[in-house]
Design a protein around this motif. Structure first.
Motif, PDB file in Angstrom:
ATOM      1  N   THR A 243      50.419  42.251  39.450  1.00 41.97           N
ATOM      2  CA  THR A 243      49.044  41.915  40.091  1.00 41.97           C
ATOM      3  C   THR A 243      48.586  42.666  41.834  1.00 41.97           C
ATOM      4  OG1 THR A 243      46.140  40.865  40.395  1.00 41.97           O
ATOM      5  CG2 THR A 243      48.041  39.719  40.419  1.00 41.97           C
ATOM      6  N   ASP A 244      47.509  43.109  42.152  1.00 44.43           N
ATOM      7  CA  ASP A 244      47.790  43.383  43.277  1.00 44.43           C
ATOM      8  C   ASP A 244      46.378  42.611  44.170  1.00 44.43           C
ATOM      9  OD1 ASP A 244      45.910  44.767  42.285  1.00 44.43           O
ATOM     10  OD2 ASP A 244      46.408  47.309  42.498  1.00 44.43           O
ATOM     11  N   VAL A 245      46.139  41.612  43.882  1.00 48.27           N
ATOM     12  CA  VAL A 245      45.124  40.973  44.414  1.00 48.27           C
ATOM     13  C   VAL A 245      45.602  39.990  44.573  1.00 48.27           C
ATOM     14  CG1 VAL A 245      42.835  39.635  43.655  1.00 48.27           C
ATOM     15  CG2 VAL A 245      43.118  42.160  42.197  1.00 48.27           C
ATOM     16  N   ARG A 246      45.205  39.586  45.804  1.00 51.90           N
ATOM     17  CA  ARG A 246      45.716  38.465  46.471  1.00 51.90           C
ATOM     18  C   ARG A 246      44.313  37.425  46.544  1.00 51.90           C
ATOM     19  NH1 ARG A 246      48.905  34.756  47.716  1.00 51.90           N
ATOM     20  NH2 ARG A 246      50.277  35.981  48.618  1.00 51.90           N
ATOM     21  N   ALA A 247      44.047  36.303  45.930  1.00 53.47           N
ATOM     22  CA  ALA A 247      43.090  35.559  46.504  1.00 53.47           C
ATOM     23  C   ALA A 247      43.274  34.566  47.007  1.00 53.47           C
ATOM     24  CB  ALA A 247      43.819  35.111  44.719  1.00 53.47           C
ATOM     25  N   ARG A 248      42.011  33.901  47.602  1.00 50.29           N
ATOM     26  CA  ARG A 248      41.411  33.859  48.790  1.00 50.29           C
ATOM     27  C   ARG A 248      40.417  32.390  48.631  1.00 50.29           C
ATOM     28  NH1 ARG A 248      42.775  38.916  50.908  1.00 50.29           N
ATOM     29  NH2 ARG A 248      44.957  39.139  52.311  1.00 50.29           N
ATOM     30  N   SER A 249      40.151  31.500  49.079  1.00 48.13           N
ATOM     31  CA  SER A 249      39.934  30.472  49.142  1.00 48.13           C
ATOM     32  C   SER A 249      38.582  30.728  49.755  1.00 48.13           C
ATOM     33  CB  SER A 249      39.827  28.569  50.074  1.00 48.13           C
ATOM     34  OG  SER A 249      40.376  29.853  51.198  1.00 48.13           O
TER      35      SER A 249
END
Length: 266
Positions: free
Chosen positions: A211-217
């Motif tokens: 996945t190229d998505v960087r999850a963040r809070s």
């Protein structure tokens, strides 16, 4: 403009998103990437559709608040209820600039550019990683008046930029020239609602570039918007931002989530 060569063997977020939304503008690599992510996170297709609905509700809210100018960065391929369609339903004179870095989106610009003649729509091919080029682009300056309020849309765009400090700088640069009374509409992938198994699956996919998505809070996102006034209900799952449907019909994911927020510049 000379367009970049389109490499259909490499998946692109805009085309993958189109695939999840049921569109037709995607290739085998986009479908394979989308299917791999959906296999790990089964709610992702429903979340993508909830995110699209959030965009429509947020644009309508901002337009009803009196804003008549919209800068939509990372717009993606044409789909029902594009930003200019929703905004011009509220006020026909609304002006919209669409920005995306996919040459295929540029090829479909004519579909986006069909708006109410009392308003105006424009499209420019650029990358969110280069905010100065966007802000100084002649097509933007010819369409939007930055001495008046503008709605900046960053809907599922920033999580494709992996460096945290770079994202914070991008947001700062894009917000800085906005006039008082402007709005920011933002949505972003998060693992805030995830269990340990979901977080582990995400980390494995990210490490393997699945996945190229960087999850963040939500706390990180709130930091980007410091100094702005968050519109109620604040930073919440996109399906829960001023929803039009009952809670029982909204997507719930124990693994991957998307949060949305609308903020006003005082």
């Amino acid at each position: 403009m000379e367009h970049t060569r389109i490499d259909t063997s490499v998946p692109h977020p805009a085309r993958r998103y189109s695939y999840w939304l049921g569109g037709k503008d995607h290739f085998a690599a986009d479908r394979a990437s989308g299917d791999a992510i959906a296999a790990a996170f089964p709610a992702v297709v429903e979340l993508a559709r909830a995110n699209r609905a959030f965009l429509g509700r947020a644009v309508r809210h901002v337009a009803e608040a009196g804003v008549r100018q919209f800068l939509d960065i990372g717009t993606g391929l044409p789909a029902p209820d594009n930003t200019h369609e929703v905004a011009q339903q509220v006020a026909a004179e609304s002006r919209v600039v669409y920005v995306d870095n996919d040459p295929i989106v540029m090829m479909h610009a004519q579909a986006l550019l069909v708006g109410d003649p009392r308003g105006r729509t424009a499209y420019l091919e650029a990358d969110v990683r280069e905010p100065r080029l966007i802000l100084e682009h002649q097509a933007l300056r010819d369409t939007l008046d930055f001495s008046r309020p503008v709605a900046l849309l960053l809907v599922t765009t920033l999580h494709f930029v992996h460096d945290d400090e770079q994202v914070a700088q991008i947001v700062r640069e894009l917000i800085a020239p906005l006039a008082p009374g402007s709005f920011v509409v933002l949505s972003h992938g998060t693992m805030d609602f995830s269990n340990a198994e979901g977080i582990a699956a995400y980390e494995r996919m990210f490490a393997a570039r699945g996945t190229d998505v960087r999850a963040r809070s939500r706390a990180t996102i709130a930091g980007w918007l410091e100094g702005l006034e968050l519109v109620e209900p604040g930073i919440v799952p996109v399906a829960d931002w001023r929803p039009a449907d009952p809670a029982a019909r909204r997507p719930v994911s124990p693994d991957l989530g998307i949060v949305g927020v609308v903020a006003r510049k005082p």
